[in-house]
Motif scaffolding. Structure first.
Motif, PDB file in Angstrom:
ATOM      1  N   LYS A  12      -9.488  58.760  80.444  1.00  0.00           N
ATOM      2  CA  LYS A  12     -10.891  58.979  80.736  1.00  0.00           C
ATOM      3  C   LYS A  12     -11.019  60.171  81.680  1.00  0.00           C
ATOM      4  CE  LYS A  12     -12.309  54.201  80.131  1.00  0.00           C
ATOM      5  NZ  LYS A  12     -11.252  53.981  79.204  1.00  0.00           N
ATOM      6  N   ILE A  14     -14.104  63.119  83.067  1.00  0.00           N
ATOM      7  CA  ILE A  14     -15.468  63.652  83.065  1.00  0.00           C
ATOM      8  C   ILE A  14     -15.441  64.985  83.800  1.00  0.00           C
ATOM      9  CG2 ILE A  14     -17.871  63.300  83.740  1.00  0.00           C
ATOM     10  CD1 ILE A  14     -17.238  60.258  83.861  1.00  0.00           C
ATOM     11  N   TYR A  15     -15.914  66.020  83.118  1.00  0.00           N
ATOM     12  CA  TYR A  15     -16.052  67.344  83.717  1.00  0.00           C
ATOM     13  C   TYR A  15     -17.489  67.515  84.201  1.00  0.00           C
ATOM     14  CZ  TYR A  15     -11.722  68.804  81.334  1.00  0.00           C
ATOM     15  OH  TYR A  15     -10.431  68.929  80.897  1.00  0.00           O
ATOM     16  N   TYR A  16     -17.665  67.813  85.484  1.00  0.00           N
ATOM     17  CA  TYR A  16     -18.973  68.194  86.009  1.00  0.00           C
ATOM     18  C   TYR A  16     -18.914  69.697  86.220  1.00  0.00           C
ATOM     19  CZ  TYR A  16     -20.273  63.341  86.809  1.00  0.00           C
ATOM     20  OH  TYR A  16     -20.590  62.020  86.633  1.00  0.00           O
ATOM     21  N   GLN A  23     -19.783  75.050  80.802  1.00  0.00           N
ATOM     22  CA  GLN A  23     -19.699  74.054  79.736  1.00  0.00           C
ATOM     23  C   GLN A  23     -19.079  74.690  78.488  1.00  0.00           C
ATOM     24  OE1 GLN A  23     -23.528  72.724  78.225  1.00  0.00           O
ATOM     25  NE2 GLN A  23     -22.666  70.747  77.625  1.00  0.00           N
ATOM     26  N   LYS A  30     -10.900  73.190  75.270  1.00  0.00           N
ATOM     27  CA  LYS A  30     -10.503  71.888  74.734  1.00  0.00           C
ATOM     28  C   LYS A  30     -10.245  71.955  73.228  1.00  0.00           C
ATOM     29  CE  LYS A  30     -13.718  69.130  75.870  1.00  0.00           C
ATOM     30  NZ  LYS A  30     -14.536  67.957  76.129  1.00  0.00           N
ATOM     31  N   GLY A  39     -12.191  65.358  77.491  1.00  0.00           N
ATOM     32  CA  GLY A  39     -13.104  64.625  78.351  1.00  0.00           C
ATOM     33  C   GLY A  39     -14.538  65.000  78.063  1.00  0.00           C
ATOM     34  N   LYS A  40     -15.433  64.237  78.642  1.00  0.00           N
ATOM     35  CA  LYS A  40     -16.863  64.469  78.491  1.00  0.00           C
ATOM     36  C   LYS A  40     -17.278  65.566  79.462  1.00  0.00           C
ATOM     37  CE  LYS A  40     -21.199  62.042  78.321  1.00  0.00           C
ATOM     38  NZ  LYS A  40     -21.838  60.776  78.105  1.00  0.00           N
ATOM     39  N   ILE A  41     -18.167  66.451  79.031  1.00  0.00           N
ATOM     40  CA  ILE A  41     -18.642  67.540  79.885  1.00  0.00           C
ATOM     41  C   ILE A  41     -20.101  67.278  80.244  1.00  0.00           C
ATOM     42  CG2 ILE A  41     -18.984  70.026  80.118  1.00  0.00           C
ATOM     43  CD1 ILE A  41     -17.026  70.378  77.736  1.00  0.00           C
ATOM     44  N   LYS A  42     -20.388  67.301  81.549  1.00  0.00           N
ATOM     45  CA  LYS A  42     -21.763  67.145  82.019  1.00  0.00           C
ATOM     46  C   LYS A  42     -22.122  68.369  82.860  1.00  0.00           C
ATOM     47  CE  LYS A  42     -21.702  62.124  82.145  1.00  0.00           C
ATOM     48  NZ  LYS A  42     -22.187  60.947  82.840  1.00  0.00           N
ATOM     49  N   THR A  63     -10.762  56.924  86.430  1.00  0.00           N
ATOM     50  CA  THR A  63     -11.213  58.117  85.722  1.00  0.00           C
ATOM     51  C   THR A  63     -10.822  59.386  86.478  1.00  0.00           C
ATOM     52  OG1 THR A  63     -13.072  56.934  84.750  1.00  0.00           O
ATOM     53  CG2 THR A  63     -13.291  59.320  84.874  1.00  0.00           C
TER      54      THR A  63
END
Length: 176
Positions: A12, A14-16, A23, A30, A39-42, A63
């Motif tokens: 898990k 998460i990219y902030y 982004q 990736k 990972g998820k990008i926010k 995470t």
């Protein structure tokens, strides 16, 4: 795909990231063959804004949180508060820092073969560069970066300004 961190397996992440250009960069890196862990990008500026408690409470234990931010404005109050809040509300986090010294444009020039960031996209200026860079399809962005000899091992490794001295140099932990 899983990666190992301190003896623990986790998948898990998460990219902030500060904005749409970061982004785009992370998404491009990736792409296969991956240069960054998945990972998820926010899009969220952790230097200017506090992460909402509701978002913090939704982060699962273990995470990896990746924070990408510019260092051209030496204001670190909210970044420090975000780190405190992440540690307070989230269990056993791994925090990776992607400090852009001084900003994304400088990082891209330092890590490619261009003298000026606008040469990457053949834009008419820095403002147009950001628009043009963000408009690229992810695969086209990756191809453009590779054409200009992007060295991912150099990304996010420059010594940060003094105000950001509390930021650990650990970007290599998410690089594949």
């Amino acid at each position: 795909m899983s990666w190992k961190w301190g003896g623990q397996m986790n998948n898990k992440c998460i990219y902030y990231v500060e904005g749409p250009c970061e982004q785009q960069l992370v998404a491009a890196l990736k792409e296969n063959p991956a240069k960054l862990i998945p990972g998820k990008i926010k899009v969220y500026n952790v230097v200017q804004n506090l992460l909402p408690k509701s978002q913090l409470l939704s982060i699962q234990c273990g995470t990896t949180i990746v924070l990408a931010f510019d260092t051209d404005v030496e204001q670190t109050t909210n970044l420090k508060k975000n780190l405190e809040r992440l540690r307070k509300y989230c269990g056993r986090l791994h925090i990776v820092y992607l400090p852009q010294v001084l900003n994304l444009e400088d990082e891209l020039v330092r890590c490619t073969d261009v003298q000026n960031v606008v040469d990457l996209t053949r834009s008419n200026g820095v403002r147009n560069f950001k628009t043009d860079f963000c408009k690229l399809k992810v695969k086209d962005c990756r191809a453009m970066l590779e054409r200009h000899g992007l060295k991912t091992e150099r990304l996010w490794t420059t010594k940060v300004p003094k105000a950001f001295a509390f930021v650990e140099s650990n970007s290599n932990r998410i690089k594949v």
